[in-house]
Motif scaffolding. Structure first.
Motif, PDB file in Angstrom:
ATOM      1  N   ALA A  64      90.881  69.451 -63.058  1.00  0.00           N
ATOM      2  CA  ALA A  64      91.889  68.624 -62.391  1.00  0.00           C
ATOM      3  C   ALA A  64      92.145  69.109 -60.973  1.00  0.00           C
ATOM      4  O   ALA A  64      92.255  68.306 -60.036  1.00  0.00           O
ATOM      5  N   ASN A  71      89.161  68.113 -58.769  1.00  0.00           N
ATOM      6  CA  ASN A  71      89.148  66.682 -58.474  1.00  0.00           C
ATOM      7  C   ASN A  71      90.215  66.312 -57.450  1.00  0.00           C
ATOM      8  O   ASN A  71      89.950  65.549 -56.503  1.00  0.00           O
ATOM      9  N   GLU A  72      91.410  66.861 -57.631  1.00  0.00           N
ATOM     10  CA  GLU A  72      92.499  66.515 -56.722  1.00  0.00           C
ATOM     11  C   GLU A  72      92.303  67.119 -55.338  1.00  0.00           C
ATOM     12  O   GLU A  72      92.613  66.480 -54.327  1.00  0.00           O
ATOM     13  N   ASN A 120      89.701  65.058 -53.619  1.00  0.00           N
ATOM     14  CA  ASN A 120      90.289  63.793 -53.176  1.00  0.00           C
ATOM     15  C   ASN A 120      91.186  63.991 -51.963  1.00  0.00           C
ATOM     16  O   ASN A 120      91.228  63.142 -51.064  1.00  0.00           O
ATOM     17  N   LEU A 121      91.902  65.124 -51.924  1.00  0.00           N
ATOM     18  CA  LEU A 121      92.773  65.411 -50.783  1.00  0.00           C
ATOM     19  C   LEU A 121      91.956  65.565 -49.512  1.00  0.00           C
ATOM     20  O   LEU A 121      92.300  65.004 -48.461  1.00  0.00           O
ATOM     21  N   ILE A 130      98.854  70.804 -59.499  1.00  0.00           N
ATOM     22  CA  ILE A 130      98.063  69.609 -59.815  1.00  0.00           C
ATOM     23  C   ILE A 130      98.891  68.350 -59.569  1.00  0.00           C
ATOM     24  O   ILE A 130      98.421  67.382 -58.964  1.00  0.00           O
ATOM     25  N   LEU A 175      99.323  67.771 -55.782  1.00  0.00           N
ATOM     26  CA  LEU A 175      98.123  67.227 -55.162  1.00  0.00           C
ATOM     27  C   LEU A 175      97.909  65.769 -55.554  1.00  0.00           C
ATOM     28  O   LEU A 175      97.529  64.935 -54.718  1.00  0.00           O
ATOM     29  N   LYS A 176      98.167  65.475 -56.811  1.00  0.00           N
ATOM     30  CA  LYS A 176      98.003  64.098 -57.282  1.00  0.00           C
ATOM     31  C   LYS A 176      98.959  63.167 -56.544  1.00  0.00           C
ATOM     32  O   LYS A 176      98.602  62.041 -56.186  1.00  0.00           O
ATOM     33  N   ASN A 210      97.735  62.401 -53.201  1.00  0.00           N
ATOM     34  CA  ASN A 210      96.587  61.505 -53.255  1.00  0.00           C
ATOM     35  C   ASN A 210      96.962  60.108 -53.726  1.00  0.00           C
ATOM     36  O   ASN A 210      96.091  59.289 -54.037  1.00  0.00           O
TER      37      ASN A 210
END
Length: 201
Positions: free
Chosen positions: A90, A93-94, A97-98, A191, A194-195, A198
């Protein structure tokens, strides 16, 4: 701090990708130059109406040659060792994406930049790691920016796992932010943060 992070992200992904036929330090220098020219060539196609499409094309060209998991591990630091597999995935991925989100919003500003690759790679760990130094000169006439790409040998190519701009390391800049969040909210808190940045995607 966040502004510096944005600049580091935009420059590092927008200018650089690596794909080597033979994994040698000198070949890394040559390939950086060739791929930098290719990315800038792609960006030059932007005309204001197709910007999103051009950015996506440049992303697809450059991103596969970055090791986002290793970059994330370095950015998180010691807490990475205690994170579970699902948390690591996770986080990776985040963070990826950031970086992409930040880069996509600013990359076209550098489409007319000049990239000068120095022909003196710094070889480390018996050639398994290489630092290639470049100089980015914006078309606006602003002062050139020194950028160092740190890569490790992976089969017949090198993959980027850190970038330094004027001596400021991308992963170190983010580590300072991440450690503060982890100390207050833990891994899951980072997490979630960051989500949120995003857009919850």
């Amino acid at each position: 701090m966040m502004k510096k992070s944005a600049i580091l992200s935009a420059l590092s992904i927008g200018i650089m990708s690596i794909g080597l036929a033979v994994a040698t330090p000198q070949q890394a220098v040559t390939q950086i130059q060739g791929n930098a020219e290719q990315v800038l060539h792609i960006l030059a196609k932007a005309n204001g109406t197709n910007d999103a499409q051009v950015r996506l094309q440049a992303e697809n060209y450059a991103i596969p040659y970055f090791d986002f998991e290793r970059m994330t591990a370095l950015a998180v630091g010691n807490p990475w060792r205690t994170a579970g597999d699902a948390q690591k995935q996770a986080l990776t991925n985040e963070f990826k994406n950031l970086l992409i989100r930040t880069y996509s919003g600013t990359m076209l500003k550098f489409k007319n930049a000049k990239v000068t690759v120095k022909n003196t790679p710094v070889v480390q760990k018996n050639g398994k790691e290489v630092i290639v130094q470049t100089e980015i000169t914006p078309a606006t006439g602003n002062k050139p920016v020194n950028m160092d790409y740190t890569m490790y040998q992976s089969g017949d190519k090198y993959r980027v796992y850190n970038v330094a701009v004027e001596g400021a390391s991308l992963v170190t800049v983010y580590r300072n932010q991440f450690n503060q969040t982890i100390s207050q909210k833990g891994i899951d808190g980072l997490i979630a943060e960051l989500k949120a940045k995003n857009g919850g995607k």
